[in-house]
Design a protein around this motif. Structure first.
Motif, PDB file in Angstrom:
ATOM      1  N   TYR A 132       5.727  16.392  82.781  1.00 15.81           N
ATOM      2  CA  TYR A 132       6.407  15.634  81.730  1.00 15.81           C
ATOM      3  C   TYR A 132       5.889  16.026  80.347  1.00 15.81           C
ATOM      4  CZ  TYR A 132       7.526  11.708  78.676  1.00 15.81           C
ATOM      5  OH  TYR A 132       7.934  10.941  77.618  1.00 15.81           O
ATOM      6  N   VAL A 133       4.571  16.245  80.238  1.00 12.42           N
ATOM      7  CA  VAL A 133       3.996  16.659  78.965  1.00 12.42           C
ATOM      8  C   VAL A 133       4.560  18.019  78.549  1.00 12.42           C
ATOM      9  CG1 VAL A 133       1.852  17.295  77.788  1.00 12.42           C
ATOM     10  CG2 VAL A 133       1.901  15.322  79.316  1.00 12.42           C
ATOM     11  N   ASP A 134       4.743  18.906  79.506  1.00  7.20           N
ATOM     12  CA  ASP A 134       5.213  20.259  79.201  1.00  7.20           C
ATOM     13  C   ASP A 134       6.715  20.328  78.968  1.00  7.20           C
ATOM     14  OD1 ASP A 134       2.650  21.151  79.434  1.00  7.20           O
ATOM     15  OD2 ASP A 134       2.850  21.762  81.528  1.00  7.20           O
ATOM     16  N   SER A 135       7.478  19.573  79.722  1.00  7.10           N
ATOM     17  CA  SER A 135       8.929  19.754  79.709  1.00  7.10           C
ATOM     18  C   SER A 135       9.717  18.527  79.278  1.00  7.10           C
ATOM     19  CB  SER A 135       9.404  20.163  81.115  1.00  7.10           C
ATOM     20  OG  SER A 135       9.139  19.127  82.045  1.00  7.10           O
ATOM     21  N   ASP A 136       9.053  17.370  79.077  1.00  6.86           N
ATOM     22  CA  ASP A 136       9.724  16.114  78.718  1.00  6.86           C
ATOM     23  C   ASP A 136      10.608  15.583  79.839  1.00  6.86           C
ATOM     24  OD1 ASP A 136       8.521  15.960  76.258  1.00  6.86           O
ATOM     25  OD2 ASP A 136      10.145  16.982  75.203  1.00  6.86           O
ATOM     26  N   LEU A 137      10.471  16.103  81.035  1.00  2.07           N
ATOM     27  CA  LEU A 137      11.214  15.591  82.191  1.00  2.07           C
ATOM     28  C   LEU A 137      10.377  14.512  82.879  1.00  2.07           C
ATOM     29  CD1 LEU A 137      12.692  18.859  83.725  1.00  2.07           C
ATOM     30  CD2 LEU A 137      13.914  17.064  82.489  1.00  2.07           C
ATOM     31  N   THR A 273      16.122   7.721  83.854  1.00  2.00           N
ATOM     32  CA  THR A 273      15.832   9.143  83.915  1.00  2.00           C
ATOM     33  C   THR A 273      16.329   9.821  82.643  1.00  2.00           C
ATOM     34  OG1 THR A 273      17.936   9.624  85.032  1.00  2.00           O
ATOM     35  CG2 THR A 273      16.035   9.111  86.426  1.00  2.00           C
ATOM     36  N   ASN A 274      15.891  11.043  82.428  1.00  2.00           N
ATOM     37  CA  ASN A 274      16.348  11.821  81.269  1.00  2.00           C
ATOM     38  C   ASN A 274      16.646  13.251  81.673  1.00  2.00           C
ATOM     39  OD1 ASN A 274      13.698  12.670  81.667  1.00  2.00           O
ATOM     40  ND2 ASN A 274      13.304  12.956  79.483  1.00  2.00           N
ATOM     41  N   ASP A 275      17.260  13.422  82.809  1.00  2.00           N
ATOM     42  CA  ASP A 275      17.552  14.759  83.305  1.00  2.00           C
ATOM     43  C   ASP A 275      18.607  15.460  82.455  1.00  2.00           C
ATOM     44  OD1 ASP A 275      17.223  16.888  85.054  1.00  2.00           O
ATOM     45  OD2 ASP A 275      18.868  16.235  86.351  1.00  2.00           O
ATOM     46  N   LEU A 276      19.490  14.688  81.829  1.00  2.00           N
ATOM     47  CA  LEU A 276      20.574  15.267  81.046  1.00  2.00           C
ATOM     48  C   LEU A 276      20.290  15.280  79.547  1.00  2.00           C
ATOM     49  CD1 LEU A 276      23.619  13.618  82.878  1.00  2.00           C
ATOM     50  CD2 LEU A 276      22.545  15.831  83.327  1.00  2.00           C
ATOM     51  N   ASN A 277      19.404  14.414  79.084  1.00  2.00           N
ATOM     52  CA  ASN A 277      19.122  14.350  77.642  1.00  2.00           C
ATOM     53  C   ASN A 277      17.639  14.500  77.383  1.00  2.00           C
ATOM     54  OD1 ASN A 277      18.340  11.943  78.748  1.00  2.00           O
ATOM     55  ND2 ASN A 277      19.250  10.649  77.186  1.00  2.00           N
ATOM     56  N   ARG A 278      17.048  15.550  77.958  1.00  2.00           N
ATOM     57  CA  ARG A 278      15.608  15.772  77.806  1.00  2.00           C
ATOM     58  C   ARG A 278      15.220  16.116  76.366  1.00  2.00           C
ATOM     59  NH1 ARG A 278      14.850  21.254  81.204  1.00  2.00           N
ATOM     60  NH2 ARG A 278      16.280  20.170  82.582  1.00  2.00           N
ATOM     61  N   ASP A 279      16.162  16.602  75.563  1.00  2.00           N
ATOM     62  CA  ASP A 279      15.851  16.985  74.200  1.00  2.00           C
ATOM     63  C   ASP A 279      15.849  15.804  73.238  1.00  2.00           C
ATOM     64  OD1 ASP A 279      15.679  19.627  74.976  1.00  2.00           O
ATOM     65  OD2 ASP A 279      17.800  20.009  74.614  1.00  2.00           O
ATOM     66  N   THR A 280      16.218  14.603  73.735  1.00  2.00           N
ATOM     67  CA  THR A 280      16.215  13.427  72.861  1.00  2.00           C
ATOM     68  C   THR A 280      14.790  13.095  72.450  1.00  2.00           C
ATOM     69  OG1 THR A 280      18.159  12.572  74.009  1.00  2.00           O
ATOM     70  CG2 THR A 280      16.884  11.012  72.679  1.00  2.00           C
ATOM     71  N   LEU A 324      18.222   3.763  89.679  1.00  2.00           N
ATOM     72  CA  LEU A 324      17.760   4.992  89.046  1.00  2.00           C
ATOM     73  C   LEU A 324      18.970   5.687  88.440  1.00  2.00           C
ATOM     74  CD1 LEU A 324      15.231   6.258  91.709  1.00  2.00           C
ATOM     75  CD2 LEU A 324      14.704   6.050  89.297  1.00  2.00           C
ATOM     76  N   SER A 325      19.030   5.716  87.115  1.00  2.00           N
ATOM     77  CA  SER A 325      20.169   6.342  86.453  1.00  2.00           C
ATOM     78  C   SER A 325      19.752   6.840  85.081  1.00  2.00           C
ATOM     79  CB  SER A 325      21.345   5.357  86.335  1.00  2.00           C
ATOM     80  OG  SER A 325      21.000   4.277  85.493  1.00  2.00           O
ATOM     81  N   GLU A 326      20.637   7.605  84.457  1.00  2.00           N
ATOM     82  CA  GLU A 326      20.338   8.253  83.193  1.00  2.00           C
ATOM     83  C   GLU A 326      20.232   7.233  82.056  1.00  2.00           C
ATOM     84  OE1 GLU A 326      19.615  11.937  81.130  1.00  2.00           O
ATOM     85  OE2 GLU A 326      19.762  11.393  83.259  1.00  2.00           O
ATOM     86  N   GLU A 327      19.284   7.483  81.159  1.00  2.00           N
ATOM     87  CA  GLU A 327      19.124   6.620  79.993  1.00  2.00           C
ATOM     88  C   GLU A 327      20.303   6.816  79.046  1.00  2.00           C
ATOM     89  OE1 GLU A 327      15.616   5.485  76.792  1.00  2.00           O
ATOM     90  OE2 GLU A 327      15.701   7.506  77.620  1.00  2.00           O
ATOM     91  N   PRO A 328      20.879   5.741  78.521  1.00  2.00           N
ATOM     92  CA  PRO A 328      22.018   5.896  77.597  1.00  2.00           C
ATOM     93  C   PRO A 328      21.584   6.493  76.281  1.00  2.00           C
ATOM     94  CG  PRO A 328      21.334   3.595  77.709  1.00  2.00           C
ATOM     95  CD  PRO A 328      20.525   4.337  78.744  1.00  2.00           C
TER      96      PRO A 328
END
Length: 433
Positions: A132-137, A273-280, A324-328
């Protein structure tokens, strides 16, 4: 020698920066985002050398000890003097080898085929926190079969049950209705109906991420929410689902629903989760070191409802109490879609009310009320006419109930019925320590 928390954080950030720069240098890319995109792809030119070099580097290091004691002692002062990340790997003299340089694979190892792709989350020892520290996932991104569509793959009867219940709900849903109003001034008795299920999603003052709220909208306290006349629009038996944000608000939320004559019976937790918006960008709350990634939904019960006897009103044990679902997106008050499915699978009452809803929450089978709704089509007389028929246990829909098919009743999980005469009942063996 122990460092204070600020020095510790600086050291962790420095090590993470060095780790990222090492990966960038070995992969010969300009930014770390390119490394992430390459981690799960093939390397036709660097299949053996680069992969082995990075794998060896990650295997020999961890998040707490990046260099050997000797190398750390020699380069500690140099790292403190230089903040430019481009020079982090060149702090050693030119005649010496870089600290992060590792030996290349031998000829025998080069000839061995690689059967898997490089994935930082697998190195080392499934260290998802460092990943998570390396990739924000976030670590919860890697939980298998967490989505609603892939759930219960090993339990065909449960999958069939969910499919049949979705079909039944779709068949018995009423047309969507919505009402725009200011709930602070609106008299809820004007709805002229008693609801089996009420879901409340208020914008709280001390809720999840205070900065994650539109400043134009009013924020509510639990004291203000308790003044809403929920009691007058609640059926004799029913359920309330109230989102309370963080775990610190659970006690206040319980007192709030208790003022409406509901008793707490369950707590549904939403893990984001933040699998789709990791750059936020990470949005930290004031005075904290960590970012919250979960919300709580408190469930309250009203009246007497027994799982073993009221099978015409509730079907328990069909869903999980964990979502378990993506963060809005930022400034969004949306709740996970799965909460609506959980409610509709659990309670067979058709009179469903959503307070503080928005246009995105309007759906068949629900009356959506709140200031965020942009229009109104609610007619109290027409709405009440859909539930005039008294339940007979045979029809679908069955009055204000959805009813149930024979197949659903056959395969749904059931609680055993206690057939015990109160006069002949004897207390079992008491618990002993």
């Amino acid at each position: 020698m122990c460092l204070d928390i600020q020095d510790s954080l600086k050291e962790l950030k420095r090590r993470s920066r060095v780790r990222r720069m090492a990966l960038q240098k070995e992969y010969k890319v300009d930014d770390f985002t390119s490394v992430l995109s390459m981690c799960n792809s093939s390397f036709p030119e660097q299949e053996k050398g680069t992969r082995h070099m990075v794998d060896t580097f990650l295997r020999q290091t961890n998040s707490w000890k990046l260099f050997t004691d000797e190398a750390t002692t020699k380069s500690h002062d140099t790292f403190d003097r230089k903040d430019d990340s481009d020079n982090l790997l060149e702090s050693k003299p030119k005649d010496e080898k870089p600290v992060l340089e590792v030996k290349t694979a031998s000829d025998d190892e080069d000839d061995e085929p690689r059967s898997r792709k490089f994935n930082p989350s697998l190195k080392p020892r499934n260290d998802y926190s460092q990943h998570y520290v390396d990739s924000d996932l976030r670590p919860q991104n890697f939980i298998h079969d967490s989505g609603y569509e892939n759930r219960f793959r090993e339990y065909p009867k449960l999958r069939e049950l969910l499919h049949l219940k979705d079909k039944l709900v779709e068949q018995t849903n009423t047309p969507p209705m919505y009402l725009q109003c200011d709930l602070e001034k609106y008299n809820l008795k004007r709805l002229r109906s008693a609801f089996d299920v009420i879901m409340i999603t208020p914008p709280l003052v001390n809720g999840y991420s205070p900065e994650n709220t539109d400043p134009k909208l009013k924020r509510w306290t639990f004291e203000e929410l308790s003044k809403l006349d929920i009691d007058s629009i609640s059926a004799n038996r029913g359920f309330i689902f109230m989102w309370c944000g963080t775990s610190e608000n659970v006690d206040d939320c319980r007192e709030c629903i208790h003022s409406w004559n509901y008793r707490r019976c369950e707590d549904i937790c939403w893990i984001k989760t933040n699998d789709l918006n990791r750059d936020t960008p990470r949005r930290f709350e004031p005075g904290t070191l960590f970012h919250r990634t979960k919300e709580h939904c408190l469930v309250g019960i009203r009246g007497t409802v027994k799982r073993s006897q009221d099978g015409n009103f509730i079907h328990a044990n069909t869903d999980l109490d964990l979502i378990l679902s993506e963060e809005p997106e930022f400034l969004s008050q949306e709740k996970p879609e799965e909460i609506f499915k959980i409610i509709q699978h659990f309670c067979l009452g058709r009179r469903r009310l959503h307070l503080f809803g928005s246009d995105k929450d309007i759906r068949p089978g629900w009356l959506t009320v709140g200031p965020n709704v942009t229009g109104t089509n609610f007619d109290s007389v027409k709405y009440a006419s859909w539930f005039k028929k008294e339940p007979d246990g045979k029809s679908i829909p069955d009055g204000y109930l959805t009813g149930c098919t024979d197949r659903i009743e056959e395969i749904r999980p059931k609680s055993p019925v206690r057939n015990v005469d109160n006069n002949d009942y004897k207390d079992p063996i008491p618990n002993t320590i």
